[in-house]
Design a protein around this motif. Structure first.
Motif, mmCIF file in Angstrom:
data_model
loop_
_atom_site.group_PDB
_atom_site.id
_atom_site.type_symbol
_atom_site.label_atom_id
_atom_site.label_comp_id
_atom_site.label_asym_id
_atom_site.label_seq_id
_atom_site.Cartn_x
_atom_site.Cartn_y
_atom_site.Cartn_z
ATOM 1 N N UNK A 2 0.847 -1.198 0.000
ATOM 2 C CA UNK A 2 0.000 0.000 0.000
ATOM 3 C C UNK A 2 0.879 1.243 0.000
ATOM 4 N N UNK A 3 0.474 2.227 -0.780
ATOM 5 C CA UNK A 3 1.166 3.503 -0.863
ATOM 6 C C UNK A 3 0.322 4.568 -0.177
ATOM 7 N N UNK A 4 0.948 5.647 0.269
ATOM 8 C CA UNK A 4 0.219 6.670 1.003
ATOM 9 C C UNK A 4 0.040 7.971 0.232
ATOM 10 N N UNK A 5 0.493 8.052 -0.990
ATOM 11 C CA UNK A 5 0.374 9.288 -1.769
ATOM 12 C C UNK A 5 -1.087 9.609 -2.049
ATOM 13 N N UNK A 6 -1.449 10.897 -1.961
ATOM 14 C CA UNK A 6 -2.763 11.358 -2.397
ATOM 15 C C UNK A 6 -2.666 11.706 -3.874
ATOM 16 N N UNK A 7 -3.585 11.169 -4.655
ATOM 17 C CA UNK A 7 -3.504 11.336 -6.104
ATOM 18 C C UNK A 7 -4.818 11.908 -6.613
ATOM 19 N N UNK A 8 -4.708 12.959 -7.439
ATOM 20 C CA UNK A 8 -5.870 13.546 -8.104
ATOM 21 C C UNK A 8 -5.843 13.129 -9.561
ATOM 22 N N UNK A 9 -6.969 12.647 -10.053
ATOM 23 C CA UNK A 9 -7.114 12.287 -11.456
ATOM 24 C C UNK A 9 -8.181 13.200 -12.039
ATOM 25 N N UNK A 10 -7.794 13.948 -13.056
ATOM 26 C CA UNK A 10 -8.702 14.903 -13.675
ATOM 27 C C UNK A 10 -9.378 14.240 -14.863
ATOM 28 N N UNK A 11 -10.680 14.075 -14.776
ATOM 29 C CA UNK A 11 -11.451 13.503 -15.869
ATOM 30 C C UNK A 11 -11.754 12.033 -15.644
ATOM 31 N N UNK A 12 -12.984 11.651 -15.965
ATOM 32 C CA UNK A 12 -13.407 10.267 -15.776
ATOM 33 C C UNK A 12 -13.776 9.604 -17.098
ATOM 34 N N UNK A 17 -10.456 6.696 -15.725
ATOM 35 C CA UNK A 17 -10.925 5.484 -15.047
ATOM 36 C C UNK A 17 -9.889 4.374 -15.128
ATOM 37 N N UNK A 18 -9.232 4.260 -16.283
ATOM 38 C CA UNK A 18 -8.172 3.258 -16.426
ATOM 39 C C UNK A 18 -7.008 3.530 -15.496
ATOM 40 N N UNK A 19 -6.632 4.811 -15.373
ATOM 41 C CA UNK A 19 -5.545 5.178 -14.461
ATOM 42 C C UNK A 19 -5.918 4.834 -13.020
ATOM 43 N N UNK A 20 -7.144 5.128 -12.622
ATOM 44 C CA UNK A 20 -7.581 4.804 -11.260
ATOM 45 C C UNK A 20 -7.504 3.300 -11.007
ATOM 46 N N UNK A 21 -7.956 2.506 -11.961
ATOM 47 C CA UNK A 21 -7.907 1.050 -11.795
ATOM 48 C C UNK A 21 -6.474 0.548 -11.686
ATOM 49 N N UNK A 22 -5.589 1.074 -12.541
ATOM 50 C CA UNK A 22 -4.183 0.641 -12.515
ATOM 51 C C UNK A 22 -3.524 1.044 -11.193
ATOM 52 N N UNK A 23 -3.800 2.256 -10.734
ATOM 53 C CA UNK A 23 -3.207 2.710 -9.474
ATOM 54 C C UNK A 23 -3.700 1.869 -8.300
ATOM 55 N N UNK A 24 -4.976 1.536 -8.273
ATOM 56 C CA UNK A 24 -5.500 0.684 -7.193
ATOM 57 C C UNK A 24 -4.828 -0.683 -7.210
ATOM 58 N N UNK A 25 -4.672 -1.261 -8.414
ATOM 59 C CA UNK A 25 -3.990 -2.557 -8.507
ATOM 60 C C UNK A 25 -2.542 -2.464 -8.043
ATOM 61 N N UNK A 27 -1.550 -0.636 -5.611
ATOM 62 C CA UNK A 27 -1.497 -0.377 -4.172
ATOM 63 C C UNK A 27 -1.758 1.062 -3.767
ATOM 64 N N UNK A 28 -2.098 1.923 -4.707
ATOM 65 C CA UNK A 28 -2.433 3.311 -4.384
ATOM 66 C C UNK A 28 -3.944 3.377 -4.161
ATOM 67 N N UNK A 29 -4.367 3.790 -2.958
ATOM 68 C CA UNK A 29 -5.795 3.779 -2.658
ATOM 69 C C UNK A 29 -6.353 5.155 -2.317
ATOM 70 N N UNK A 30 -5.498 6.144 -2.078
ATOM 71 C CA UNK A 30 -5.962 7.492 -1.768
ATOM 72 C C UNK A 30 -6.093 8.278 -3.068
ATOM 73 N N UNK A 31 -7.174 7.987 -3.802
ATOM 74 C CA UNK A 31 -7.408 8.575 -5.122
ATOM 75 C C UNK A 31 -8.660 9.440 -5.077
ATOM 76 N N UNK A 32 -8.601 10.548 -5.770
ATOM 77 C CA UNK A 32 -9.795 11.371 -5.980
ATOM 78 C C UNK A 32 -9.911 11.626 -7.471
#
Length: 179
Positions: A2-12, A17-25, A27-32
């Motif tokens: 698990x990673x602790x970085x806060x990540x903002x993704x602009x646009x869905x 959405x693909x970036x969010x899925x890849x980041x979750x896989x 170990x990045x879970x603090x995504x907005x």
């Protein structure tokens, strides 16, 4: 891990959405995820992505249609896949360059590549937005082909284009305005 970085993704759209899925896989879970519209889908929902004129291929399809990262055959496949059996390439919701009025469209950052079948469509779209009073920033990187922005680690102009886009997003978020 698990990673602790806060990540903002602009646009869905697909990319967000693909970036969010890849980041979750990874170990990045603090995504907005930020989306200006009422629903996900991004450019393929609103098609404010150049190819902004799906009705007629530009002359660049012939000029850059082979030997670069996106070919004319690719564009034909994307157009058929996007339109399906019911879409019309002359519908301004699909080809926004055909819209009579672009006022009220969200502020835009448009980055084009010098060797890209979509270059002119993106740049004409930027000019049309500007004429409609929409805040728009246009950056053309003459030495790049379509998708080169995906290789910033090995291509300094791609890195510079990516950093310019990131700075534009950072600036817009910091100012708290739409432009």
């Amino acid at each position: 891990m698990a990673h602790t970085a806060s990540i903002a993704i602009i646009g869905t759209g697909f990319a967000g959405l693909g970036m969010a899925a890849r980041l979750k896989r990874a170990g990045f879970h603090d995504l907005t995820l930020f989306e200006k519209a009422d629903d996900v889908g991004g450019c393929w929902r609103d098609n404010t992505y150049p190819g902004a004129a799906c009705d007629v291929p530009s002359h660049l399809y012939r000029l850059f249609g082979e030997g670069f990262t996106m070919t004319e055959a690719d564009m034909d496949l994307y157009r058929r896949s996007y339109l399906g059996d019911h879409g019309s390439a002359t519908d301004p919701r699909i080809s926004p360059l055909l819209a009579d009025d672009l006022s009220g469209v969200a502020p835009a950052y448009i980055s084009t590549a010098g060797f890209d079948v979509l270059r002119d469509e993106g740049e004409v779209y930027a000019r049309r937005l500007e004429l409609a009073g929409v805040p728009v920033t246009l950056l053309r990187t003459p030495s790049l082909a379509h998708s080169a922005i995906n290789v910033p680690g090995i291509c300094p102009p791609a890195r510079d284009a990516l950093l310019a886009a990131a700075e534009s997003i950072r600036s817009a978020l910091a100012s708290g305005t739409d432009d």
